[in-house]
Enzyme design. Structure first.
Site, short mmCIF file in Angstrom:
data_model
loop_
_atom_site.label_atom_id
_atom_site.label_comp_id
_atom_site.label_asym_id
_atom_site.label_seq_id
_atom_site.Cartn_x
_atom_site.Cartn_y
_atom_site.Cartn_z
N GLU A 189 58.66 74.80 3.20
CA GLU A 189 57.69 76.29 2.90
C GLU A 189 58.06 77.13 2.97
O GLU A 189 58.03 78.62 3.60
CB GLU A 189 57.53 76.31 4.82
N ASP A 298 50.08 63.14 9.27
CA ASP A 298 48.56 63.31 10.48
C ASP A 298 47.78 63.30 9.73
O ASP A 298 47.51 64.80 8.39
CB ASP A 298 49.63 63.68 11.95
O1 G3I Z 1 61.73 73.08 23.97
C1 G3I Z 1 60.40 73.58 24.62
C2 G3I Z 1 60.39 73.31 25.98
O2 G3I Z 1 61.17 73.94 27.20
C3 G3I Z 1 58.88 74.18 26.68
O3 G3I Z 1 58.85 73.39 27.68
C4 G3I Z 1 57.29 73.93 25.49
C5 G3I Z 1 56.19 74.34 26.13
O4 G3I Z 1 56.15 75.87 25.27
O5 G3I Z 1 58.11 74.19 23.58
C6 G3I Z 1 59.60 73.38 23.80
O6 G3I Z 1 60.21 74.17 22.11
C7 G3I Z 1 58.86 73.58 21.78
C8 G3I Z 1 58.79 72.17 20.47
O7 G3I Z 1 58.17 72.51 19.57
C9 G3I Z 1 59.38 71.04 21.19
O8 G3I Z 1 58.40 70.35 21.69
C10 G3I Z 1 58.18 74.53 20.83
O9 G3I Z 1 57.87 75.43 21.57
C11 G3I Z 1 57.28 74.61 19.06
O10 G3I Z 1 56.90 75.84 19.04
C12 G3I Z 1 58.13 73.76 18.72
O11 G3I Z 1 57.49 73.25 17.84
C13 G3I Z 1 57.28 72.32 16.42
C14 G3I Z 1 57.06 73.31 15.20
O12 G3I Z 1 57.52 72.75 14.04
C15 G3I Z 1 57.58 75.19 15.01
O13 G3I Z 1 57.31 74.86 14.02
C16 G3I Z 1 56.91 70.91 16.39
O14 G3I Z 1 57.71 70.08 17.44
C17 G3I Z 1 57.04 70.34 15.13
O15 G3I Z 1 56.74 69.10 15.40
C18 G3I Z 1 56.61 71.04 14.19
O16 G3I Z 1 57.08 70.26 12.89
C19 G3I Z 1 56.97 71.28 11.65
C20 G3I Z 1 57.64 70.78 10.76
O17 G3I Z 1 59.52 70.75 11.16
C21 G3I Z 1 57.50 71.66 9.01
N1 G3I Z 1 56.07 71.30 9.07
C22 G3I Z 1 55.46 71.37 9.75
C23 G3I Z 1 55.07 70.31 11.10
C24 G3I Z 1 54.70 70.87 12.25
O18 G3I Z 1 54.28 71.81 12.29
#
Ligand code: G3I
Length: 383
Positions: A189, A298
């Site tokens: 990105e 997705d």
């Molecule tokens: O680990 C914490 C947990 O302790 C907490 O309870 C929970 C609720 O607030 O959050 C958890 O962390 C989250 C993490 O995912 C794991 O669940 C983060 O807040 C959250 O921001 C994070 O989101 C990830 C996102 O990237 C961040 O940019 C998604 O899982 C992940 O699927 C997503 O993946 C991205 C790719 O890497 C790049 N392309 C887009 C794609 C979708 O956004």
């Protein structure tokens, strides 16, 4: 020039829609499996539908050498156990897919809890499970603006120090998994939708676009066999962002940078229409002698309390079939990865409140029409 997608209305979709009419596929609809023999319209009585068969698996349906991937090592957004700790989820991962991408486990914030500390536990678990299942691993990701650790985001580093941090990170991480992680999304990105380099990426802000080529070179030094990709969203339709990647890649190739592929994430939404020009975009990258993969597929939709309707799910199925058909039509499109197993753990509702139901398995891990449409299109083979 490039021919448009030739098979958007795939045979898979027509078979699926026909089956829906006679009530044969609705057993897989999330949370709305009919208990009686009447369909939703109450018009005709029909036998209770048979459950959707999980075999042939997606991996078996696809042609030899074509990767059908899924994420592990992340998620858990909607509460409850993380998907990787759920045996039913793990069973689907092992059975249905031939490739795995760590959803979060190989990002800087997980691998680098402190500047002088690497924590490989989560990514090791992903790689070991994949190896036990005989699956390929795609690494994700080494150079990104998001999910960087607090010490990196708030620290003060000179450009030279930023360069050395990234070099150390890539050499250490790619080197550790050399021979075990077959492909890396080296840079993720890096352009805005307007095709402008993202200045919120701290490495690009400090070092400019040249750091992208350096990152690829360092990854190649650490594992000469790994396929090295750029990766982004909103590149499923021609436009300034696609053009920016095509120009950058041509420039990198002219400099002798060993880039192997382009990842088109494929985070689609039924609100924005089907990606009818996807095949032409894939062909543009393939024409640069690159592999192309759909790396994060997705298809989200607006959801209300009643959950998705049959029509919503059939409409979504067509998106999955479209993407499979577009990729299968181009020999250099070597795989499709979906961004999660089931709607139980998808990132979508966490990020887009009011939207969801984006994956091929529902919240009870039952296959949706998208599963059948995707599988049937994979089974149709290369166009
Ligand atoms: O680990 C914490 C947990 O302790 C907490 O309870 C929970 C609720 O607030 O959050 C958890 O962390 C989250 C993490 O995912 C794991 O669940 C983060 O807040 C959250 O921001 C994070 O989101 C990830 C996102 O990237 C961040 O940019 C998604 O899982 C992940 O699927 C997503 O993946 C991205 C790719 O890497 C790049 N392309 C887009 C794609 C979708 O956004």
């Amino acid at each position: 020039m490039t021919a448009p997608v030739t098979r958007p209305e795939s045979r898979a979709f027509f078979a699926l829609a026909a089956a829906a009419v006679v009530g044969l596929v609705m057993s897989g609809l999330g949370g709305c499996t009919p208990a009686s023999s009447s369909d939703d319209d109450g018009a005709t009585a029909s036998p209770t539908p048979a459950p959707v068969a999980l075999e042939p698996t997606l991996a078996d349906a696809a042609p030899d050498g074509f990767f059908v991937g899924v994420t592990t090592g992340g998620g858990g957004h909607l509460g409850g156990p993380s998907p990787q700790d759920d045996p039913a989820n793990a069973e689907l991962v092992a059975a249905q897919f031939s490739s795995v991408t760590p959803e979060n486990a190989a990002k800087w914030e997980v691998l680098r809890p402190a500047q002088d500390t690497f924590d490989f536990d989560a990514f090791d678990a992903v790689v070991e499970a994949a190896e036990a299942n005989g699956q390929r691993v795609r690494g994700h990701t080494l150079l990104w603006h998001s999910q960087n650790p607090a010490w990196l985001k708030s620290g003060t580093f000179t450009p030279d120090q930023m360069r050395e941090l990234l070099h150390e990170h890539i050499a250490t991480v790619v080197g550790r998994y050399a021979g075990r992680v077959a492909a890396w999304d080296v840079a993720n990105e890096i352009f805005t939708d307007e095709g402008v380099l993202r200045q919120e990426n701290p490495f690009i802000a400090a070092l400019g676009v040249g750091i992208v080529g350096d990152a690829i070179r360092w990854a190649h030094e650490a594992d000469p066999e790994a396929k090295l990709f750029l990766n982004d969203f909103d590149v499923e339709t021609p436009g300034p962002k696609v053009d920016a990647y095509l120009a950058l890649i041509a420039d990198l190739q002219a400099q002798g940078v060993p880039i192997d592929g382009m990842g088109l994430q494929g985070h689609l939404s039924t609100q924005y229409g089907r990606p009818k020009q996807l095949q032409s975009v894939i062909e543009k990258f393939a024409a640069l002698d690159l592999d192309v993969e759909i790396t994060e597929l997705d298809v989200r939709m607006p959801v209300s309390g009643d959950g998705p309707s049959k029509a919503d799910l059939l409409g979504q199925a067509q998106y999955y079939a479209d993407v499979a058909a577009a990729c299968m039509a181009v020999e250099r499109c070597t795989g499709i990865t979906v961004w999660g197993v089931s709607d139980k753990n998808s990132w979508v509702p966490f990020t887009f409140p009011g939207e969801g139901a984006a994956l091929m398995f529902d919240e009870d891990l039952a296959p949706k029409p998208a599963f059948e449409a995707f599988r049937e299109t994979l089974a149709e083979g290369r166009g």
